[in-house]
Each structure stands twice: as C-alpha cells, then as structure tokens.
Design an enzyme around this catalytic site. Sequence first.
Site, PDB file in Angstrom:
ATOM      1  N   ASP A 240       0.772  -1.300  -0.047  1.00 36.29           N
ATOM      2  CA  ASP A 240      -0.139   0.004   0.090  1.00 36.29           C
ATOM      3  C   ASP A 240       0.858   1.290  -0.105  1.00 36.29           C
ATOM      4  OD1 ASP A 240      -2.475   1.871   0.787  1.00 36.29           O
ATOM      5  OD2 ASP A 240      -3.182  -0.163   0.904  1.00 36.29           O
TER       6      ASP A 240
ATOM      7  N   HIS B 199      -3.444   5.617   3.973  1.00 34.31           N
ATOM      8  CA  HIS B 199      -4.371   4.711   3.352  1.00 34.31           C
ATOM      9  C   HIS B 199      -3.601   3.237   3.958  1.00 34.31           C
ATOM     10  CE1 HIS B 199      -5.874   1.712   0.361  1.00 34.31           C
ATOM     11  NE2 HIS B 199      -6.945   2.340   0.615  1.00 34.31           N
TER      12      HIS B 199
ATOM     13  N   SER C 150     -11.600  -1.294   0.160  1.00 31.61           N
ATOM     14  CA  SER C 150     -10.281  -1.344   0.644  1.00 31.61           C
ATOM     15  C   SER C 150     -10.310  -1.881   2.215  1.00 31.61           C
ATOM     16  CB  SER C 150      -9.581  -0.266   0.843  1.00 31.61           C
ATOM     17  OG  SER C 150      -8.889   0.182  -0.332  1.00 31.61           O
TER      18      SER C 150
END
Length: 380
Positions: A49, A89, A250
Amino acid sequence: MIVAAWTVCAGTVMPAAADTDPRGYLTKMKAQEMWKVADGTGITVAVIDSGVKDIPGLEGRVLPGMSFMEPPFERPDVSYPPHEDFVGHGTTMTAGIVGDGSAGGPRGLAPGAKVLPIRTSVGTPMAFAVASEAAKGIRYAADNGAKVINLSIGMTQDWPMGKIKPAVEYAQSKGVLIFAAMGNEGEGNNWTNVIAALPGVLGVGAVDEDGQVMPFSSHGPDTDLSAPGGQVLNRCNGNKDWCVGDGGTSYATSLASASAALVWSAHPDWTANQVARVLIQTAGGPVDGAKRSDWVGYGAVRPRKVLLDHEGDPGVPDADPLASPAPAKAPTPSAEQTAAAPRRVESADAESGLSWQWPALGAVVALSLGITVLVKRRRR
C-alpha cells in the site's frame, strides 16, 4: 488507471470521538470470543500500500518491511522508508488488521498477527509506478514470511498485469493467500479491480456491519467474499488524526485478510487453499439461497463459524476452492448478509456531495483504449 481502492465520504466524516461507534462490526463478528481461541498469532499479513506510519496503537505489531517506492525523477537519490505514509491509506489498513485500539484508533480484527508493510507510490505523483512496485512487493512478501497478502489498491486496466500476474503466481506457488479489493465504483462505471480477476485471488466487496450491501461496492463475477466497509475509522487530515467515514472495499479487504489470519492462526497446518475454502463455506450467504452473488460473492466473512462453531471442511490441501464446481458445503442464508440489490442513492444524496469514485491519489495513468477487465480464470 492505478488508484487506491479506498474512499471516505466527505459528507459523513466526523471526529473519532463522535457518538457513532465505528467498531460495531467487531461485536457483530464476536471478536472478543474469537480471540480466546485465536488472535492471529504466528501469521504475517503483508500490506502492499502507501506505507505504514509509526503511530500509537501499532507498536510491536509492524515488521520492518520494505519500500519499493520510486524516487521523483528530479531527486533519484531520495529514498522512502516503509514506516512512513503520506496519505494514511496503508496505515488505516494496518490498524484494521492489527491495531490495539488505543489513541482513538481501531482495534484490529487479528490483533495478534504481524503486518509486513510494503510501501508503493500510491498517493504520490509517481503513482504510475505502482504496478511495477506492487509486483516487486508481492514477491518480497512471499519470500519474507507472509502467509496473507492484502491488496487494497486497484488497477482498472489490464496492461499492468504483465508484471502483476507472474508475481501473483509466484506468491501462490509459495503458499500465500491473496485478497484484492473490488473497488468503489458500484454506483458509477462499476470499474472493478483487474487484480481480483486473476486466478486464485479472492476479490472482496463491501457490506455494512449488518451485512447489507454497500451501494458503492464494485461488483461482478470476480467478487468472492465481502466484509464490513461502511462507517469505520480512517486516517485523515494528512495522516494526523482518526476520522469516521466509509472505508470502502479497501477496508473490507483488510478485514477479509484479518479473518484469514485468525483461521490460519488456529489451524497453522492448513494450506492457503484450505483457509480460503473454509472462509467460502462459512460465509454468510445470500438470503435468497443463491450460492453466490456478484455483489457479495459467497457472502460476508464469518471466521467465528470456524473458530467458535467448528464449521467448515478444509478439504484437500492442493485444490483451489474457486476452481471447484461448488464449495464442499454451500453457504447458508444468514440474517448477517443480504445479497439483494442495494438501494440506489437518491438524487438528493448525490447533490449533497456523496461520491464513491475511487480517488486518484496522485498521478493517474489513463489510456484511450478504455478499460478491459480480465475474465477470471480460476487457477489449477
């Protein structure tokens, strides 16, 4: 287009101290009871990520990891450590898997597991390099102890698959189980993540904590499982705070990966195929009795059915359950899951600024050839 398969609804983001309980899915999933049986100990989940920021709540739960992040053209000497994250994220996904719940952050579903952070250029002007970086990261994860790979990043065109597909096949040959987010375009173009179309990769859609389909969840024949992706804790304000908002597919993928870690922790002698098989068998299937649906796949992950109720037949170790004609035991309808078509968002909601499009966090690669989604061929 290379993007993070993640969205936060700007109209609903609120401080983490708000009355809304963003961790209600842990209660629904009976996490406290499951942790008495297994908490993910002994299992490493690679999170490929945007990196992982060292924040309270993750101490001792994140391995050194690796960064494959490309430096900017004008500064080839610059390096980026895996324990940093420009956009938050990867930090959000990591906390959803192993967080200890302190400092306003989420309690991870598999708090005893370890996360191997692998940093890519998601969220930066170098985002066009993500395919190559992710491919290197997949191989690195497979060679460095990861049992599960979490890909909460997405690609909507098939040209990067020349790099990703061989890396996925390599990881699978090493016994690694891979989860990929389906995407958050269910109310738009319904672009789906081509990584989820690769043989043996488990594509994950999003439901709310009650198992209701989230309308933004991208869907199609590559959806295999689903997990909560509604109101959850996300990193916000430049990765400085926690906010409540929709985590999308996600976050759902991080919970699916954590579910696999729980099951594998309890059954360390099982193979990736066997873990995948019992997750499919015990998923909260569509209430209409169908075996699967394009919205939720075989249903919402329910690791408690394996850990607490001792359900699921792992079957033979080398047969891919996605290639089999049917699971050994068909998923049973459950009040925890509905596969009915989600309610469409009314125009008034759209006017209020709701958007479920995948955000292009940095440079976007757009080809005039359009979007070609691979037809899923199940491996083996």
